[in-house]
Design a protein around this motif. Structure first.
Motif, PDB file in Angstrom:
ATOM      1  N   GLN A 240       0.846  -1.195   0.000  1.00  0.00           N
ATOM      2  CA  GLN A 240       0.000   0.000   0.000  1.00  0.00           C
ATOM      3  C   GLN A 240       0.881   1.244   0.000  1.00  0.00           C
ATOM      4  OE1 GLN A 240      -2.903   0.166   3.149  1.00  0.00           O
ATOM      5  NE2 GLN A 240      -2.970   2.405   3.079  1.00  0.00           N
ATOM      6  N   ARG A 241       0.655   2.122  -0.953  1.00  0.00           N
ATOM      7  CA  ARG A 241       1.472   3.324  -1.067  1.00  0.00           C
ATOM      8  C   ARG A 241       1.378   4.168   0.208  1.00  0.00           C
ATOM      9  NH1 ARG A 241       3.544   5.072  -5.615  1.00  0.00           N
ATOM     10  NH2 ARG A 241       2.003   3.913  -6.859  1.00  0.00           N
ATOM     11  N   GLY A 242       2.533   4.562   0.716  1.00  0.00           N
ATOM     12  CA  GLY A 242       2.580   5.408   1.903  1.00  0.00           C
ATOM     13  C   GLY A 242       2.370   4.670   3.209  1.00  0.00           C
ATOM     14  N   MET A 243       2.208   3.348   3.154  1.00  0.00           N
ATOM     15  CA  MET A 243       1.924   2.582   4.360  1.00  0.00           C
ATOM     16  C   MET A 243       3.167   2.499   5.242  1.00  0.00           C
ATOM     17  SD  MET A 243       2.282  -0.474   5.996  1.00  0.00           S
ATOM     18  CE  MET A 243       1.383  -1.572   7.043  1.00  0.00           C
ATOM     19  N   ARG A 244       2.997   2.790   6.542  1.00  0.00           N
ATOM     20  CA  ARG A 244       4.089   2.658   7.511  1.00  0.00           C
ATOM     21  C   ARG A 244       3.514   2.038   8.778  1.00  0.00           C
ATOM     22  NH1 ARG A 244       7.104   8.350   8.095  1.00  0.00           N
ATOM     23  NH2 ARG A 244       8.623   7.051   9.192  1.00  0.00           N
ATOM     24  N   ALA A 285       1.200   0.045  20.359  1.00  0.00           N
ATOM     25  CA  ALA A 285       0.050   0.916  20.106  1.00  0.00           C
ATOM     26  C   ALA A 285       0.026   1.385  18.654  1.00  0.00           C
ATOM     27  CB  ALA A 285       0.096   2.112  21.049  1.00  0.00           C
ATOM     28  N   GLN A 286       1.205   1.536  18.034  1.00  0.00           N
ATOM     29  CA  GLN A 286       1.260   1.996  16.644  1.00  0.00           C
ATOM     30  C   GLN A 286       0.921   0.894  15.648  1.00  0.00           C
ATOM     31  OE1 GLN A 286       4.318   4.704  15.224  1.00  0.00           O
ATOM     32  NE2 GLN A 286       5.069   5.009  17.313  1.00  0.00           N
ATOM     33  N   ILE A 287       1.325  -0.338  15.932  1.00  0.00           N
ATOM     34  CA  ILE A 287       1.053  -1.411  14.970  1.00  0.00           C
ATOM     35  C   ILE A 287      -0.330  -2.027  15.180  1.00  0.00           C
ATOM     36  CG2 ILE A 287       3.522  -1.917  14.817  1.00  0.00           C
ATOM     37  CD1 ILE A 287       2.970  -4.541  16.292  1.00  0.00           C
ATOM     38  N   ALA A 288      -0.925  -1.803  16.348  1.00  0.00           N
ATOM     39  CA  ALA A 288      -2.207  -2.432  16.668  1.00  0.00           C
ATOM     40  C   ALA A 288      -3.340  -2.069  15.700  1.00  0.00           C
ATOM     41  CB  ALA A 288      -2.608  -2.112  18.100  1.00  0.00           C
ATOM     42  N   ALA A 292      -5.450  -4.880  13.942  1.00  0.00           N
ATOM     43  CA  ALA A 292      -6.876  -5.016  14.271  1.00  0.00           C
ATOM     44  C   ALA A 292      -7.736  -5.019  13.014  1.00  0.00           C
ATOM     45  CB  ALA A 292      -7.304  -3.888  15.204  1.00  0.00           C
ATOM     46  N   THR A 293      -7.374  -4.222  12.016  1.00  0.00           N
ATOM     47  CA  THR A 293      -8.117  -4.204  10.756  1.00  0.00           C
ATOM     48  C   THR A 293      -8.053  -5.562  10.068  1.00  0.00           C
ATOM     49  OG1 THR A 293      -7.676  -1.837  10.446  1.00  0.00           O
ATOM     50  CG2 THR A 293      -8.306  -3.094   8.498  1.00  0.00           C
ATOM     51  N   VAL A 294      -6.860  -6.162  10.058  1.00  0.00           N
ATOM     52  CA  VAL A 294      -6.716  -7.493   9.476  1.00  0.00           C
ATOM     53  C   VAL A 294      -7.561  -8.508  10.245  1.00  0.00           C
ATOM     54  CG1 VAL A 294      -5.089  -9.379   9.048  1.00  0.00           C
ATOM     55  CG2 VAL A 294      -4.403  -7.028   8.577  1.00  0.00           C
ATOM     56  N   LEU A 295      -7.547  -8.421  11.562  1.00  0.00           N
ATOM     57  CA  LEU A 295      -8.275  -9.395  12.374  1.00  0.00           C
ATOM     58  C   LEU A 295      -9.776  -9.284  12.149  1.00  0.00           C
ATOM     59  CD1 LEU A 295      -6.308  -9.235  15.755  1.00  0.00           C
ATOM     60  CD2 LEU A 295      -5.894 -10.628  13.722  1.00  0.00           C
ATOM     61  N   LEU A 296     -10.288  -8.070  12.009  1.00  0.00           N
ATOM     62  CA  LEU A 296     -11.720  -7.909  11.774  1.00  0.00           C
ATOM     63  C   LEU A 296     -12.118  -8.322  10.358  1.00  0.00           C
ATOM     64  CD1 LEU A 296     -12.360  -4.564  13.682  1.00  0.00           C
ATOM     65  CD2 LEU A 296     -13.067  -6.869  14.352  1.00  0.00           C
ATOM     66  N   ALA A 297     -11.171  -8.232   9.423  1.00  0.00           N
ATOM     67  CA  ALA A 297     -11.459  -8.664   8.051  1.00  0.00           C
ATOM     68  C   ALA A 297     -11.434 -10.186   7.926  1.00  0.00           C
ATOM     69  CB  ALA A 297     -10.456  -8.045   7.081  1.00  0.00           C
ATOM     70  N   ILE A 298     -10.560 -10.844   8.691  1.00  0.00           N
ATOM     71  CA  ILE A 298     -10.371 -12.298   8.580  1.00  0.00           C
ATOM     72  C   ILE A 298     -11.112 -13.054   9.670  1.00  0.00           C
ATOM     73  CG2 ILE A 298      -8.658 -14.146   8.516  1.00  0.00           C
ATOM     74  CD1 ILE A 298      -8.509 -12.221   6.155  1.00  0.00           C
ATOM     75  N   ASP A 299     -11.176 -12.491  10.869  1.00  0.00           N
ATOM     76  CA  ASP A 299     -11.751 -13.151  12.043  1.00  0.00           C
ATOM     77  C   ASP A 299     -11.083 -14.495  12.310  1.00  0.00           C
ATOM     78  OD1 ASP A 299     -13.368 -13.590  14.251  1.00  0.00           O
ATOM     79  OD2 ASP A 299     -15.023 -14.416  13.075  1.00  0.00           O
ATOM     80  N   PRO A 300      -9.758 -14.507  12.539  1.00  0.00           N
ATOM     81  CA  PRO A 300      -9.065 -15.776  12.762  1.00  0.00           C
ATOM     82  C   PRO A 300      -9.257 -16.277  14.191  1.00  0.00           C
ATOM     83  CG  PRO A 300      -7.531 -13.982  13.012  1.00  0.00           C
ATOM     84  CD  PRO A 300      -8.847 -13.352  12.622  1.00  0.00           C
ATOM     85  N   PRO A 319       1.942  -6.277  26.069  1.00  0.00           N
ATOM     86  CA  PRO A 319       1.481  -4.959  25.615  1.00  0.00           C
ATOM     87  C   PRO A 319       0.778  -4.999  24.256  1.00  0.00           C
ATOM     88  CG  PRO A 319       3.878  -5.079  25.537  1.00  0.00           C
ATOM     89  CD  PRO A 319       3.403  -6.295  26.275  1.00  0.00           C
ATOM     90  N   LEU A 320       1.142  -5.964  23.401  1.00  0.00           N
ATOM     91  CA  LEU A 320       0.463  -6.076  22.114  1.00  0.00           C
ATOM     92  C   LEU A 320      -0.974  -6.548  22.309  1.00  0.00           C
ATOM     93  CD1 LEU A 320       0.619  -5.850  19.070  1.00  0.00           C
ATOM     94  CD2 LEU A 320       1.531  -8.190  18.982  1.00  0.00           C
ATOM     95  N   ARG A 321      -1.187  -7.492  23.218  1.00  0.00           N
ATOM     96  CA  ARG A 321      -2.557  -7.935  23.515  1.00  0.00           C
ATOM     97  C   ARG A 321      -3.390  -6.769  24.029  1.00  0.00           C
ATOM     98  NH1 ARG A 321      -0.065 -12.156  26.433  1.00  0.00           N
ATOM     99  NH2 ARG A 321       0.132 -14.064  25.193  1.00  0.00           N
ATOM    100  N   ARG A 322      -2.814  -5.986  24.912  1.00  0.00           N
ATOM    101  CA  ARG A 322      -3.563  -4.857  25.468  1.00  0.00           C
ATOM    102  C   ARG A 322      -3.909  -3.848  24.380  1.00  0.00           C
ATOM    103  NH1 ARG A 322       0.291  -5.531  29.749  1.00  0.00           N
ATOM    104  NH2 ARG A 322       1.608  -3.851  28.918  1.00  0.00           N
ATOM    105  N   ALA A 323      -2.942  -3.555  23.507  1.00  0.00           N
ATOM    106  CA  ALA A 323      -3.168  -2.548  22.468  1.00  0.00           C
ATOM    107  C   ALA A 323      -4.249  -3.005  21.490  1.00  0.00           C
ATOM    108  CB  ALA A 323      -1.860  -2.274  21.724  1.00  0.00           C
TER     109      ALA A 323
END
Length: 380
Positions: A240-244, A285-288, A292-300, A319-323
């Motif tokens: 994705q262009r500009g994705m960070r 917090a930045q990667i979450a 989260a978008t991937v998880l809601l799209a896939i629902d694994p 901390p990743l689980r919390r975020a």
């Protein structure tokens, strides 16, 4: 309207596949009666299947079983694991790693060679040759699976590899097949690592692999199959262009206050350093949001965190689980667990790929499932 009966050749292939799997997993050679009982096939059918399998060399007669009576001893047949070898390659920016296994999935040898020189295929051939020499095996493998650090196009060519630019545009499978004189199947390394985690972890219908190393990558497995999408771009968020992923990442490469290697930072955080812990919390917090978008799209069912950073364990995972948990306004959230394989995931996945796509070359029968359970157990 009735369902059509399966084609006789399909039935024969299924019968042969069942016999191969039972013999491969058996602790010793089996009689015709034992094999018939284990597969649910008739004795004449088993006898016909074994005649075909003997031609491939994967099944061989064993010493007859002593019946204890006056009759002829029962014939026995065993799986000849030495009849074929399978190679797996994992291409990295600096090295190429190889695993060599027998037809039963037992790892025989491994090698690591520098990924240097003008010819990108030369290190791959050398890695296979050195692994074979270490195992005392000279014949070419029956089939090879390759894990590539890059995006594969629908035509099988490597569309882009940031880690190994020399691979860009190369139809690696066909080119390496010509060099090694055997079938070669190529797949993205993170997708293969996800496939390995799916098979080596507790059973689940779907997983998302979040690979955290010098870069962040995502791959999805649903129903035991890699989710590819229409153009093999599923999970390629970096396209994705500009994705960070983070504010401080540079061309997809993660950077930290301690440099481009997060291990020191994670060690300090594990030791109680408040500043290091705060940096890890901010990273999660930045990667979450993307995750989260991937998880809601896939629902694994499960999120598996792999890569070098995952060795930090709960210092990173908690901390990743919390975020992620703060972002999901849902009753159910996927389980978030560390990977079983932090360094060999792609290599084990490539071995499974070699077995799956080279089944006809290995056993003379298509669609024989890979012996995943043996890969992890026999890794040095």
């Amino acid at each position: 309207m009735t369902n059509a009966l399966p084609h006789p050749s399909a039935v024969r292939r299924a019968n042969a596949r069942d016999c191969v799997v039972v013999l491969r997993e058996a602790a010793e050679a089996l009689t015709l009666s034992e094999l018939a009982a284990a597969t649910g096939l008739s004795r004449p059918t088993v006898e016909a299947v074994l005649e075909e399998l003997r031609a491939s060399g994967i099944v061989a007669p064993a010493s007859a079983a002593n019946s204890g009576g006056a009759g002829r001893p029962a014939r026995r047949f065993g799986f000849d694991a030495s009849a074929a070898t399978i190679a797996a390659l994992d291409i990295g920016a600096r090295t190429v790693r190889c695993l060599l296994s027998d037809a039963a999935g037992r790892v025989l040898a491994r090698s690591t060679v520098p990924a240097t020189g003008p010819d990108p295929l030369a290190p791959l051939v050398r890695a296979v040759t050195e692994a074979g020499a270490d195992a005392g095996i000279t014949p070419t493998p029956r089939t090879v699976g390759v894990a590539v650090p890059g995006i594969l196009g629908p035509d099988g060519r490597i569309a882009q590899s940031l880690a190994v630019p020399a691979l860009d545009g190369l139809e690696l499978g066909a080119a390496l097949s010509d060099r090694l004189d055997c079938p070669v199947t190529v797949e993205n390394d993170i997708k293969l690592a996800a496939l390995a985690e799916h098979h080596l972890a507790p059973p689940s219908h779907s997983i998302v692999l979040l690979q955290l190393g010098h870069r962040i990558s995502v791959a999805v497995v649903v129903g035991g199959e890699i989710l590819q999408g229409a153009h093999r771009l599923a999970g390629e968020l970096g396209s994705q262009r500009g994705m960070r992923w983070t504010d401080s990442s540079v061309r997809g490469r993660l950077t930290w206050s301690t440099g481009d290697d997060g291990r020191q930072l994670l060690e300090r955080a594990a030791g109680g350093d408040a500043a290091a812990q705060a940096e890890i919390e901010d990273f999660c917090a930045q990667i979450a949001p993307r995750l989260a978008t991937v998880l809601l799209a896939i629902d694994p069912e499960r999120v598996v965190v792999g890569g070098g950073l995952s060795r930090a364990g709960e210092t990173l995972l908690a901390p990743l689980r919390r975020a992620v948990g703060r972002l999901l306004m849902t009753e159910h959230a996927p389980e978030l667990v560390p990977a079983h394989l932090t360094t060999d995931g792609a290599l084990v996945g490539a071995l499974g790929l070699g077995f799956a796509h080279g089944s006809s070359q290995i056993a003379g029968v298509p669609d024989v499932p890979a012996p995943w359970h043996r890969f992890h157990a026999t890794l040095p």
